[in-house]
Design a protein around this motif. Structure first.
Motif, mmCIF file in Angstrom:
data_model
loop_
_atom_site.group_PDB
_atom_site.id
_atom_site.type_symbol
_atom_site.label_atom_id
_atom_site.label_comp_id
_atom_site.label_asym_id
_atom_site.label_seq_id
_atom_site.Cartn_x
_atom_site.Cartn_y
_atom_site.Cartn_z
ATOM 1 N N ALA A 242 0.819 -1.211 0.000
ATOM 2 C CA ALA A 242 0.000 0.000 0.000
ATOM 3 C C ALA A 242 0.854 1.262 0.000
ATOM 4 O O ALA A 242 0.390 2.330 0.387
ATOM 5 N N SER A 251 -6.202 -2.692 -4.230
ATOM 6 C CA SER A 251 -6.861 -1.649 -3.447
ATOM 7 C C SER A 251 -5.861 -0.724 -2.771
ATOM 8 O O SER A 251 -6.155 0.462 -2.532
ATOM 9 N N GLN A 255 -6.186 3.251 -3.120
ATOM 10 C CA GLN A 255 -6.240 4.100 -1.932
ATOM 11 C C GLN A 255 -5.138 5.153 -1.969
ATOM 12 O O GLN A 255 -5.379 6.333 -1.688
ATOM 13 N N TRP A 256 -3.925 4.747 -2.348
ATOM 14 C CA TRP A 256 -2.787 5.664 -2.361
ATOM 15 C C TRP A 256 -2.981 6.788 -3.375
ATOM 16 O O TRP A 256 -2.819 7.962 -3.057
ATOM 17 N N ARG A 259 -5.776 9.202 -2.530
ATOM 18 C CA ARG A 259 -5.406 10.045 -1.385
ATOM 19 C C ARG A 259 -4.488 11.175 -1.830
ATOM 20 O O ARG A 259 -4.609 12.307 -1.350
ATOM 21 N N ASN A 264 -10.151 10.373 0.186
ATOM 22 C CA ASN A 264 -9.859 9.275 1.109
ATOM 23 C C ASN A 264 -10.795 8.104 0.869
ATOM 24 O O ASN A 264 -12.016 8.262 0.870
ATOM 25 N N LEU A 265 -10.221 6.931 0.654
ATOM 26 C CA LEU A 265 -10.973 5.704 0.450
ATOM 27 C C LEU A 265 -10.533 4.670 1.474
ATOM 28 O O LEU A 265 -9.394 4.704 1.945
ATOM 29 N N PRO A 266 -11.412 3.726 1.832
ATOM 30 C CA PRO A 266 -10.995 2.653 2.742
ATOM 31 C C PRO A 266 -9.969 1.738 2.077
ATOM 32 O O PRO A 266 -9.657 1.890 0.894
ATOM 33 N N ARG A 267 -9.469 0.773 2.826
ATOM 34 C CA ARG A 267 -8.290 0.030 2.397
ATOM 35 C C ARG A 267 -8.553 -1.115 1.429
ATOM 36 O O ARG A 267 -7.814 -1.286 0.451
ATOM 37 N N GLN A 272 -13.915 -0.584 -0.561
ATOM 38 C CA GLN A 272 -14.008 0.457 -1.583
ATOM 39 C C GLN A 272 -15.270 0.276 -2.423
ATOM 40 O O GLN A 272 -15.901 1.255 -2.829
#
Length: 343
Positions: A242, A251, A255-256, A259, A264-267, A272
């Motif tokens: 990640a 994912s 996410q990275w 961001r 911001n998204l969950p992991r 997601q």
């Protein structure tokens, strides 16, 4: 005509020389098929619309020299085309990598590697100039790399635009109607395994697996996302990854990069998916997410995702990280649908 046109029909070839096409598949933790079905009726657009895909290390080793001579002859925008020609003509594994000896009236395989690239690049530049003067399209130029410059005159006298029928009729006339067997998958599919015995009337089709349309990043958020994503193209897939220091899983990559664009998204891919508005793939826009099930054994339903970039393509953490064609049988089998990030 400005800098000739080329839109999704890209494919290219080599001067009166037969080439065998090997369709490359990436098989790792996730399998993707980079090349979709080719529609030879479509226009090709600007050379700036295209980039390479599935080139071998042997072909990529020639890129610095290709760029050198493309710049010298004023066709730097055509570097992806030139590399695709090398992939088709030799796979990068020959002295005369562009099979350009015959354009000088020499026997095949006469030139060494640098002389081949220099002459092949010069020859393509000359064909482009001739096509510009006579008002024909770049698809004609690509076929002319295989057939010779006479094909440009042939098309100029028959409507100025390439068609496969013109490529076939030109080969038929030049070969006196002689047919030869040909084991290439394209010929098998289209003609039952034969072609006319002059040049290669399937030349445009041969290039397509090595070229991909570059997505346009019109939306500001999508542009920011893809600018970050493309930093990691070619990185390996790492389960649980990640961060750029470790590389990414699917994912983790999403996410990275989101961001970095301020979103911001969950992991996990499952989380997601739950955080997006679910829509069919047919309604997806660049920047939406694409979700898949059962790509490996896990308790979660959603096991993989990517970023939709348009034209049935996604960018994802495959192995390596890069683009994939959503029309491939593998992704169609596992497709759940698209998801739009909620405001």
């Amino acid at each position: 005509m400005t800098f000739l046109k080329l839109k999704i029909m890209l494919i290219i070839g080599g001067i009166g020389f037969l080439a065998f096409l090997g369709l490359l598949a990436f098989v790792a933790i996730f399998i993707s098929d980079e090349a979709g079905d080719f529609d030879s009726s479509m226009d090709l657009g600007s050379p700036n619309d295209w980039q390479n895909v599935s080139l071998s290390k042997d072909v990529l080793a020639h890129q610095p020299m290709v760029e050198k001579y493309a710049n010298e002859y004023g066709i730097s925008d055509y570097v992806p085309i030139l590399l695709a020609i090398i992939a088709v003509e030799s796979g990068g594994n020959a002295e005369d990598v562009m099979q350009s000896s015959e354009s000088l009236g020499l026997p095949p395989n006469t030139l060494d590697t640098e002389a081949s690239i220099k002459q092949g690049t010069k020859y393509l530049a000359n064909l482009l100039q001739s096509a510009d003067t006579k008002g024909v399209d770049d698809s004609t130029v690509l076929q002319a790399y295989n057939y010779g410059g006479a094909f440009i005159d042939y098309v100029a006298g028959r409507g100025n635009s390439y068609t496969f029928d013109l490529a076939e009729s030109f080969a038929k006339e030049r070969s006196g109607g002689k047919k030869v067997s040909y084991s290439n998958p394209i010929a098998i599919e289209k003609n039952g395994g034969w072609r006319y015995g002059y040049g290669n009337m399937f030349y445009l089709d041969l290039l397509q697996p090595y070229l991909r349309e570059t997505p346009s990043f019109d939306d500001d958020t999508f542009r920011l996302v893809m600018e970050e994503a493309l930093k990691y193209e070619g990185f390996p897939y790492v389960f649980g990854g990640a961060h750029p220091d470790t590389s990414f899983d699917c994912s983790g990559l999403i996410q990275w990069i989101f961001r970095e664009a301020g979103i911001n998204l969950p992991r996990t891919a499952q989380e997601q998916y739950e955080a997006t508005e679910h829509i069919p793939l047919s309604e997806a826009k660049p920047g939406d997410l694409v979700f898949f099930h059962s790509t490996y054994n896990t308790a979660n339903y959603i096991t993989h995702n990517g970023i939709y970039v348009g034209n049935n393509q996604m960018f994802h953490a495959g192995n390596p990280i890069g683009y994939a064609d959503l029309t491939s049988s593998y992704w169609q089998e596992h497709l759940v649908g698209a998801g739009r990030i909620k405001n």
